[in-house]
Design an enzyme around this catalytic site. Structure first.
Site: not given
Ligand code: F6R
Length: 616
Positions: A2, A27, A75, A101-102, A485, A489, A492, A508, A611
């Site tokens: 949040c 967020r 969130w 938040n939390g 990666e 991407k 998501e 395998h 995020k």
């Molecule tokens: C993917 C993404 C997440 C973050 C993960 C860690 O695009 O953004 O997988 O990489 O939540 O976040 P941080 O780096 O802030 O600890």
């Protein structure tokens, strides 16, 4: 998770709060709400969905003018994303408003206690209990909101940032922090509270980090911080190094597009000032002594998501350059499996936000076991670097899009700097060898620029493939984490099945997934580097092609061998094998962004995500 913002000053609070929420919407965007105090009355508005829904509501049902206010983007954890569960939550007498938040872990017990005392709760959230508890405590502490917050916080367990206002105390905003982020913005005749400096950086760059278990009382012209027992607390003041324009779209359609295009600068800023005129690396800011680095017998990288993939890339370089064994582990798994770490282990915690709860909990555990923890982080003043023994900042600038891009490249660069520094200190590499790698690293921003100049084909390909059900990614060596990666991407952003595999592992099992036309994105290592790797992946590409897959081959300029097996060829500039992820990842980011755009999806705020993940 949040996003929280609080304001007291002379401006129109609602405007400041809503602008702050817009900058923090990354967020969480399940719902949004605001509260202001005016003429001894508390007024709130809240709405499920994105901030735009709240703004529409505020248009049809405006709030009175006020110079004190709080706001929240959610969130969802406890309770679905409904109007009733949106914050702020208000006490039964309508006087206290709280945002959070939390997760308050003992909320069920507190809820039962309140219900037994005749309180009617109107939401399913854990947050609401705090509003009722504050209302109950306030008369017993002389209507001192900060003291009431301290009393209530001593009863809470879990992770929380709380911010509250009260209609009878119209000049005070109170905040509390345990395990979730909260920063103070210090203005002139005005003060701010927020989960992230982005919320107030347009007004002030003077910030104050709050520590664990602290309560802050904010007035127009004063900031008072105590611990939960009311003792004055030590805080750390700092200046934010970027300005509000860094967190704007700057003419791009999306934050993600802007951040992809900022990668050359992000990489060069992360390299800047770390090598002296004699080519020796200086990472003095890291705060680890040469003796500390000489004594380590193992490196363990802990991280989540994209940052974890950066760690997987780092392992190849770190072991190759330093000969120190390196493990890479998901932070959420590390702490719960009794890992072998001790005082000779260097734990490297990688995090863009510096607030990811899984990573924070893992690093605390590692420190309890006696390990030294080095944070690689992009966010000044955040919790992970503060709780680590040492820190190396990436200088990517604020990353606003939920999907991480520029942070990933800078995390790789930062881990490489650490690996080279360890090699320098331990004498694993000669100075001229280190200088050669640093020169190659310094060439990378220009090469990333070249990739960015040629994205049209990748975008066209995304448009062509927008209706496929599944995309697979294969790579070897550092190309394997790049494949992971690329798949993350795509998942998501485009909400489609996407999976990355070590190319050699395909036979395998996963090869059974292949059928006519399934796109397989193949990351090909440089032919001139470790040519055996190149030969092996070329065989793997032929294997998938023989089973009807449609191959999208990412290969360096001049690699005519891999090109023969490409249904679609994406060229990247030549780079040493270990540095190739810095160019090979970029078309995959562009592909995912273009795929989401082609499908009409929200690139910057994909569904269900947030995020900064501040719950475990
Ligand atoms: C993917 C993404 C997440 C973050 C993960 C860690 O695009 O953004 O997988 O990489 O939540 O976040 P941080 O780096 O802030 O600890």
């Amino acid at each position: 998770m949040c996003g929280i913002v609080g304001y007291v000053g002379e401006k129109q609070a609602l405007q400041v709060v809503v602008d702050g929420l817009r900058r923090m919407e990354y967020r969480g965007y399940d719902s949004a709400g605001v509260a202001v105090v005016c003429d001894d009355e508390l007024e709130t508005r809240k709405k499920a969905g994105k901030l735009a829904n709240l703004e529409t509501l505020l248009g049809s049902d405006p709030l009175p003018q006020s110079t004190i206010g709080i706001g929240h983007t959610r969130w969802a954890t406890h309770g679905g994303p409904t109007d009733a569960n949106a914050h702020p939550h208000v006490s039964e007498d309508g006087k206290v408003a709280v945002i959070h938040n939390g997760i308050i872990e003992n909320f069920a017990e507190l809820r039962s206690e309140l219900t037994a005392n005749g309180v009617t709760l109107s939401s399913e959230t854990d947050t609401e209990v705090v509003a009722h508890l504050l209302a109950a405590v306030l008369p017993t502490v002389g209507m001192d909101l900060a003291e009431a917050m301290r009393v209530v916080c001593r009863r809470l367990s879990g992770a929380f940032t709380l911010v509250a206002v009260h209609s009878d105390i119209p000049d005070v905003v109170v905040g509390a922090r345990r395990n979730s982020p909260l920063v103070v913005g210090r203005g002139d005749g005005e003060n701010f509270l927020a989960s992230d400096v982005a919320a107030f950086v347009a007004h002030t760059r003077q910030a104050t980090e709050l520590g664990q278990d602290q309560v802050v009382e904010l007035r127009r012209d004063s900031i008072t911080v105590t611990d939960f027992d009311g003792r004055p607390a030590e805080v750390n003041d700092y200046e934010v190094t970027w300005d509000a324009s860094a967190a704007e779209k700057g003419g791009y359609e999306t934050f993600m597009a802007k951040e992809i295009y900022e990668q050359p600068k992000a990489v060069s800023d992360t390299l800047l000032g770390r090598v002296d005129a004699n080519g020796r690396l200086h990472l003095d800011e890291m705060r680890l002594t040469e003796n500390d680095l000489r004594s380590i017998d193992k490196v363990v990288v802990i991280a989540c998501g994209t940052a974890y993939h950066a760690g997987l890339v780092a392992k190849y370089a770190l072991e190759h350059w330093t000969r120190v064994p390196c493990e890479v582990e998901l932070a959420s798994e590390f702490r719960y499996r009794d890992p072998v770490v001790g005082h000779r282990t260097l734990v490297v915690a990688i995090s863009q936000s510096g607030e990811t709860m899984d990573t924070l909990m893992a690093l605390r555990y590692a420190r309890e076991q006696g390990a030294k923890v080095l944070a690689i982080c992009n966010t000044q003043g955040s919790t992970i670097p503060r709780e680590s023994d040492a820190v190396l900042y990436t200088h990517a600038g604020p990353e606003v899009a939920v999907a991480s891009t520029k942070a990933f490249l800078t995390q790789i660069v930062a881990t490489y700097l650490v690996a080279l520094y360890v090699a320098q200190v331990r004498g694993n590499k000669f100075g001229d060898e280190i200088q050669a790698v640093v020169r190659d690293l310094n060439d990378m921003p220009q090469k990333i620029d070249l990739v960015l100049d040629t994205t049209e084909e990748v975008k066209a390909l995304a448009q062509e493939l927008k209706d496929v059900k599944s995309v697979l990614f294969i790579g070897r060596h550092v190309g394997y984490p790049v494949a992971l990666e690329g798949a993350l991407k795509l998942k998501e952003l485009a909400y489609m099945h996407a999976e990355g595999f070590a190319a050699g592992e395909l036979k395998h099992g996963p090869i059974a997934l292949l059928e006519d036309g399934v796109p397989v994105i193949c990351i090909v290592p440089p032919p001139s580097g470790r040519s055996i790797l190149h030969e092996k992946i070329v065989s793997n590409i032929q294997e998938v092609r023989a089973r009807g897959a449609r191959t999208i081959v990412i290969a360096e300029e001049g690699d005519d061998v891999a090109a023969q097996y490409a249904d679609h060829l994406v060229r990247i500039p030549a780079a040493p094998t270990l540095l190739q992820p810095l160019v090979a990842t970029v078309p995959l980011q562009v592909f995912a962004e273009a795929m989401a755009t082609a499908k009409g999806l929200d690139v910057d705020q994909p569904r269900n995500l947030a995020k900064s993940v501040t719950v475990e």
